[in-house]
Scaffold this motif. Sequence first.
Motif, PDB file in Angstrom:
ATOM      1  N   GLY A  18       8.195   6.814  -8.479  1.00  0.00           N
ATOM      2  CA  GLY A  18       6.738   6.262  -8.981  1.00  0.00           C
ATOM      3  C   GLY A  18       6.047   5.804  -7.648  1.00  0.00           C
ATOM      4  O   GLY A  18       6.212   6.110  -6.670  1.00  0.00           O
ATOM      5  N   SER A  19       4.522   5.183  -8.031  1.00  0.00           N
ATOM      6  CA  SER A  19       3.779   4.971  -7.115  1.00  0.00           C
ATOM      7  C   SER A  19       3.048   3.541  -7.483  1.00  0.00           C
ATOM      8  O   SER A  19       3.064   3.143  -8.267  1.00  0.00           O
ATOM      9  CB  SER A  19       2.682   6.249  -7.014  1.00  0.00           C
ATOM     10  N   GLY A  20       2.305   3.240  -6.336  1.00  0.00           N
ATOM     11  CA  GLY A  20       1.727   1.860  -6.699  1.00  0.00           C
ATOM     12  C   GLY A  20       2.610   0.901  -6.765  1.00  0.00           C
ATOM     13  O   GLY A  20       3.734   0.540  -6.425  1.00  0.00           O
ATOM     14  N   ALA A  23       6.161   1.426  -8.429  1.00  0.00           N
ATOM     15  CA  ALA A  23       7.218   2.338  -7.521  1.00  0.00           C
ATOM     16  C   ALA A  23       8.381   1.408  -7.484  1.00  0.00           C
ATOM     17  O   ALA A  23       8.529   0.063  -7.539  1.00  0.00           O
ATOM     18  CB  ALA A  23       6.872   2.411  -6.316  1.00  0.00           C
ATOM     19  N   THR A  25      12.105   1.376  -5.649  1.00  0.00           N
ATOM     20  CA  THR A  25      12.919   1.878  -4.629  1.00  0.00           C
ATOM     21  C   THR A  25      14.272   1.964  -5.063  1.00  0.00           C
ATOM     22  O   THR A  25      15.045   0.969  -5.599  1.00  0.00           O
ATOM     23  CB  THR A  25      12.949   1.002  -3.304  1.00  0.00           C
ATOM     24  N   ASN A  64       8.151  12.772  -8.804  1.00  0.00           N
ATOM     25  CA  ASN A  64       7.847  11.508  -8.635  1.00  0.00           C
ATOM     26  C   ASN A  64       8.668  10.666  -7.692  1.00  0.00           C
ATOM     27  O   ASN A  64       8.545   9.822  -7.635  1.00  0.00           O
ATOM     28  CB  ASN A  64       7.824  10.701 -10.265  1.00  0.00           C
ATOM     29  N   ARG A  66       9.785  10.228  -3.556  1.00  0.00           N
ATOM     30  CA  ARG A  66       9.279  10.588  -2.226  1.00  0.00           C
ATOM     31  C   ARG A  66      10.247   9.721  -1.274  1.00  0.00           C
ATOM     32  O   ARG A  66      10.888   8.510  -1.558  1.00  0.00           O
ATOM     33  CB  ARG A  66       8.013  10.192  -2.055  1.00  0.00           C
ATOM     34  N   VAL A  68      10.276   7.052   1.408  1.00  0.00           N
ATOM     35  CA  VAL A  68       9.314   5.943   2.096  1.00  0.00           C
ATOM     36  C   VAL A  68       9.601   5.118   3.317  1.00  0.00           C
ATOM     37  O   VAL A  68       8.835   4.248   3.746  1.00  0.00           O
ATOM     38  CB  VAL A  68       9.114   4.879   0.711  1.00  0.00           C
TER      39      VAL A  68
END
Length: 551
Positions: A18-20, A23, A25, A64, A66, A68
């Motif tokens: 996800g993002s923003g 997200a 972890t 979706n 990544r 980080v």
Amino acid sequence: MTPPSPLLSIQNLSIAFGSGARALTVVHDFSLDVFPGQTVALVGESGSGKSTTAAAVNRLLPANGRIVGGDVFLDGYNLAEASDREMMSIRGAKIGFVPQDPMSNLNPLMRIGDQIAEALEVHGRTVAKRGRAQVVELLEMVGIPEPERRLSQYPHEFSGGMRQRALIAMGLACRPSLLIADEPTSALDVTVQRRILDQLEELTEQMGTAVLLITHDLALAAERADSIVVMRQGEIVEAGKTAQIMNQAQHDYTQRLLTAAPSLTSGSILTATSSEAAAAPAPEETAAENIVEVRNLSKVFTIRGPGGSGGTAFTAVDDISFNIPRGQTVSIVGESGSGKSTTANLMLGLDEVTSGEIVFDGAEVSSLSRRELFAFRRRVQPVFQNPYASLDPRYTIAESITEPLRVHRIGSKTERYKKCIDLLDQVSLPTSVADRLPHELSGGQRQRVAIARALSLSPDLVVLDEAVSALDVLVQAQTLELLAELQRELGLSYLFISHDLAVVRMISHSVHVMQRGRIVESGVPAEIFQSPQAAYTRELLAAIPAANSRA
């Protein structure tokens, strides 16, 4: 003397989906070194982040997902900063990958031999005149019989174990310096598993190949790995040499994993009464005592010849007979290709019987009318081996579980949803997964959904084809206890197909050992596992990983 450098060095790796603000972890500050010639096992529950970590090394995270934080170095080169083109040249050539799910990773429209040849051709490893011979050698290496004939077949013509062996051949095709093996033998019987892992070990010794082994099988990790890393909820909770982890585990989670792992010394989880009843059957069983009677059952397939021409007859099931008493578990064990899954498909009415009979509750299955067959399918439910192919990817988990109820017009929409929530609780899944899609769940979680779906119609017989092979040891133990509890409460009968003899010992009232389509030995678990009569049964028992632990 300068200490050796690691081939793979993962440093403070963090991975998010996800993002923003949304997200999440899923892997936190993960660090690991794998040296040339070393095998490191990454162990943990389903959903612990071990497969996600492996995917990050290969830069094959979902769209979706990544990285980080942190770095991933392969032989000093930072893969986290590599371009997509660079990663394409690295995958296969320098990093081999053997995934868990064979059907999702083999092209159903391509012949097996062509797919393996393609893996060689992409990296320029095929010599035109020797192309076919190279493919045959790889298939031979991973233990596929009659490789010259088999290479012209399609994935659906292979058993689950044979498909996995084909994937292993593809992963090893270019002899990479690092092999990431994600549950590479979870679908394989113990004898083929030993052959495959012996080959991986041989490569490690000959070429300095490093192996990152992802597994939920602690016995396998103990036998095959130099070091073990234990993950939980995206973090490393314990790491060390294999002997240290297996004999002196410090973390309570590691201790729980060790306790839950089944072995041939594990006791039965059946009630004493039912076990004793199974051990001393009546001299003559009547139809009323058996929910299923299999009589002289045979199934013959036609195998396509080279180029798709002609074909030869192959007897997958050869004149077998057995009964399933009401309220009991009958297990069938054997190598991949022994005929055990074909027997399950015949029992479910998914394949046509060539000869013989399957009598369910007094009625011969092949003679049932369409209406009777519909009723039969309500009373006999399957749980298949593959958790990835068992669920429609477009359906939410709630829709998948309640679909059988909708098809059979049972309950209102509200009642069906409530039943779904109850079933999720029974298989140790949180209510929150009801509205999620299958791709958002781990393999083990999907298999628990498949079990919940099978139980939705309150069937009389459940056919479980390698139903717990994809589950980590804690969830596997919970699932086996659940199956035993449901059997006691509801009088369920089970046909349990498995290559895991330790699990079979825990769950079975009686066991049949199959080899090349025939039953070679039958009996209660205590007899089969303590005093096996058939040489083939003794071979299966000798191949169990725990017998040769590095700990």
